[in-house]
Design a protein around this motif. Structure first.
Motif, PDB file in Angstrom:
ATOM      1  N   GLN A 298       0.802  -1.229   0.000  1.00 19.64           N
ATOM      2  CA  GLN A 298       0.000   0.000   0.000  1.00 19.64           C
ATOM      3  C   GLN A 298       0.831   1.273   0.000  1.00 19.64           C
ATOM      4  OE1 GLN A 298      -2.483  -0.609   3.378  1.00 19.64           O
ATOM      5  NE2 GLN A 298      -0.807  -0.969   4.766  1.00 19.64           N
ATOM      6  N   ASN A 299       2.118   1.173   0.356  1.00 17.95           N
ATOM      7  CA  ASN A 299       2.961   2.366   0.322  1.00 17.95           C
ATOM      8  C   ASN A 299       3.793   2.449  -0.955  1.00 17.95           C
ATOM      9  OD1 ASN A 299       2.185   3.580   2.695  1.00 17.95           O
ATOM     10  ND2 ASN A 299       3.695   2.518   3.937  1.00 17.95           N
TER      11      ASN A 299
ATOM     12  N   TYR B 209       3.006   2.814  -4.049  1.00 20.05           N
ATOM     13  CA  TYR B 209       2.627   3.859  -5.007  1.00 20.05           C
ATOM     14  C   TYR B 209       3.381   5.143  -4.709  1.00 20.05           C
ATOM     15  CZ  TYR B 209      -0.166   6.947  -7.883  1.00 20.05           C
ATOM     16  OH  TYR B 209      -0.562   7.860  -8.810  1.00 20.05           O
ATOM     17  N   SER B 210       3.400   5.532  -3.433  1.00 21.66           N
ATOM     18  CA  SER B 210       4.132   6.743  -3.043  1.00 21.66           C
ATOM     19  C   SER B 210       5.621   6.554  -3.247  1.00 21.66           C
ATOM     20  CB  SER B 210       3.836   7.087  -1.583  1.00 21.66           C
ATOM     21  OG  SER B 210       2.467   7.361  -1.412  1.00 21.66           O
TER      22      SER B 210
ATOM     23  N   ARG C  80      -0.389   4.508   3.622  1.00 22.55           N
ATOM     24  CA  ARG C  80      -1.050   5.622   2.936  1.00 22.55           C
ATOM     25  C   ARG C  80      -2.033   5.149   1.865  1.00 22.55           C
ATOM     26  NH1 ARG C  80       4.087   7.146   4.029  1.00 22.55           N
ATOM     27  NH2 ARG C  80       4.871   6.194   2.117  1.00 22.55           N
ATOM     28  N   CYS C  81      -2.042   3.845   1.599  1.00 17.04           N
ATOM     29  CA  CYS C  81      -3.007   3.256   0.644  1.00 17.04           C
ATOM     30  C   CYS C  81      -2.994   3.972  -0.715  1.00 17.04           C
ATOM     31  CB  CYS C  81      -4.416   3.293   1.232  1.00 17.04           C
ATOM     32  SG  CYS C  81      -4.555   2.468   2.835  1.00 17.04           S
TER      33      CYS C  81
ATOM     34  N   ASN D 294      -2.289   7.050  -1.366  1.00 19.26           N
ATOM     35  CA  ASN D 294      -2.552   8.499  -1.322  1.00 19.26           C
ATOM     36  C   ASN D 294      -1.224   9.256  -1.323  1.00 19.26           C
ATOM     37  OD1 ASN D 294      -3.606  11.029  -1.011  1.00 19.26           O
ATOM     38  ND2 ASN D 294      -4.442  10.698   1.030  1.00 19.26           N
ATOM     39  N   ASN D 295      -0.994  10.070  -2.344  1.00 20.54           N
ATOM     40  CA  ASN D 295       0.271  10.809  -2.431  1.00 20.54           C
ATOM     41  C   ASN D 295       0.067  12.314  -2.598  1.00 20.54           C
ATOM     42  OD1 ASN D 295      -0.641  10.817  -5.085  1.00 20.54           O
ATOM     43  ND2 ASN D 295       1.432  10.732  -5.938  1.00 20.54           N
ATOM     44  N   LEU D 296      -1.119  12.810  -2.226  1.00 19.07           N
ATOM     45  CA  LEU D 296      -1.407  14.242  -2.328  1.00 19.07           C
ATOM     46  C   LEU D 296      -1.168  14.911  -0.979  1.00 19.07           C
ATOM     47  CD1 LEU D 296      -4.720  14.181  -4.400  1.00 19.07           C
ATOM     48  CD2 LEU D 296      -2.425  14.683  -5.234  1.00 19.07           C
TER      49      LEU D 296
ATOM     50  N   ASP E 260      -1.231  18.252   1.101  1.00 16.68           N
ATOM     51  CA  ASP E 260      -1.802  19.597   1.044  1.00 16.68           C
ATOM     52  C   ASP E 260      -0.879  20.585   1.753  1.00 16.68           C
ATOM     53  OD1 ASP E 260      -3.490  21.670   0.541  1.00 16.68           O
ATOM     54  OD2 ASP E 260      -4.954  21.162   2.088  1.00 16.68           O
TER      55      ASP E 260
ATOM     56  N   ILE F 239      -2.435  12.114   5.573  1.00 17.73           N
ATOM     57  CA  ILE F 239      -2.751  11.271   4.416  1.00 17.73           C
ATOM     58  C   ILE F 239      -2.695   9.784   4.738  1.00 17.73           C
ATOM     59  CG2 ILE F 239      -1.959  13.022   2.772  1.00 17.73           C
ATOM     60  CD1 ILE F 239       0.550  11.308   2.327  1.00 17.73           C
TER      61      ILE F 239
ATOM     62  N   CYS G   8      -4.016   6.199   5.995  1.00 17.72           N
ATOM     63  CA  CYS G   8      -5.347   5.599   5.852  1.00 17.72           C
ATOM     64  C   CYS G   8      -5.688   4.700   7.041  1.00 17.72           C
ATOM     65  CB  CYS G   8      -5.442   4.823   4.542  1.00 17.72           C
ATOM     66  SG  CYS G   8      -4.220   3.506   4.385  1.00 17.72           S
TER      67      CYS G   8
END
Length: 321
Positions: A4-5, A7-8, A169-170, A172-174, A176, A188, A190
């Motif tokens: 799940q990490n 992707y980041s 983080r599943c 999620n790489n956004l 803010d 971010i 999860c």
């Protein structure tokens, strides 16, 4: 199945920053560039003056030189990447770059909190125990205090940042934010982050409020000692030297406490970003101005430095001709 990490890890992070305000980004890029140049010039001048002028080879200027070096490292770990994101459409940072920035940012930020406490102890010793000042604040103790400050801050950074980086983080790489800051990274995740947030709060109290308490105690004793002084000139000198440090403490700690030690939803997203911008960019540029404008010894040392530079430039011109 992909972790799940991963992707980041593969694609890095997208720093949203102020991307929803493109005109503001253009203005901010100019402001950040100006203040970064002031930070580079001002803090470099203080380091050179403290090193080259024998009159400034005292504990006070040893710590001030360390603060200037710290501010140079602190801003350089953030601003170049920020300017790249402000100038162009790309708002990304690699996974490795983000992790390095997170660790370095937390480490150097923690150092400043502790270093300001050490500087207040130095002023306390100078004013409350003037006859024993050079014996107490000997070079060996000063060096030990600096090593302790950097080591404790490093340990704090390793613990908090490792906990944060290991949160799932599943994909999620956004982020803010305009930098890889710890609260933004936690948001971010999860999973339930209550335990991590408690660790952050506990160590935040230790690293932020403990030094601040020591600073306030030191200045309480300093105020008593100054009021007991019979000489008005002595009072003015003490107030000038301590006033510079107290101004820096007020600006830095005011922003930090307002940012981190308040309920999570009490500040808007943009307000949080502007506060971070203030204590990471504006404050390091103000430090050299505050210390030089209120300090006669430092102003004299900088004048000598400018004269030496002019003389060497004149010699080079004569040699070329």
């Amino acid at each position: 199945m992909m972790d799940q990490n991963n992707y980041s890890s593969l694609h890095g992070f997208i720093l949203l920053g102020f991307s929803d305000h493109p005109k503001l980004e253009m203005i901010l890029s100019g402001i950040v560039t100006i203040f970064y140049c002031i930070t580079l010039v001002g803090n470099t001048a203080i380091i050179l003056a403290s090193f080259l002028d024998s009159h400034l080879h005292t504990p006070m200027y040893f710590f001030l030189g360390n603060l200037s070096f710290l501010d140079l490292c602190f801003t350089t770990s953030i601003i170049p990447q920020m300017l790249v994101n402000l100038w162009g459409p790309e708002k990304t940072i690699s996974y490795v770059g983000c992790v390095i920035q997170l660790y370095v940012y937390m480490w150097l930020g923690s150092i400043e909190c502790l270093l300001l406490a050490v500087m207040s102890y130095d002023r306390f010793t100078a004013i409350c125990k003037p006859l024993h000042y050079l014996v107490i604040m000997n070079p060996h103790l000063c060096l030990k205090m600096i090593i302790m400050v950097w080591s404790i801050s490093f340990a704090n950074s390793v613990v908090l940042c490792t906990l944060t980086v290991n949160l799932p983080r599943c994909g999620n790489n956004l982020l803010d934010h305009f930098l890889c800051e710890l609260p933004a990274m936690v948001k971010i995740a999860c999973v339930d982050t209550t335990a991590v947030e408690l660790y952050v709060f506990a160590l935040g109290v230790l690293i932020v409020l403990t030094p601040l308490t020591l600073i306030l105690l030191s200045y309480g004793y300093i105020a008593k000692a100054v009021l007991r002084m019979k000489s008005k000139a002595g009072q003015r000198k003490a107030m000038n030297t301590c006033g510079s440090h107290l101004t820096v403490v007020s600006i830095f700690y005011g922003a930090i406490i307002y940012m981190y030690l308040q309920p999570g939803n009490s500040a808007s997203r943009d307000q949080g970003k502007f506060l971070t911008l203030f204590y990471t960019i504006i404050t390091p540029s103000l430090n050299p101005l505050i210390y030089t404008l209120r300090n006669k010894d430092m102003k004299d040392a900088l004048k000598k430095l400018m004269e030496v530079h002019k003389e060497s430039a004149k010699v080079r011109r004569n040699w070329k001709s």
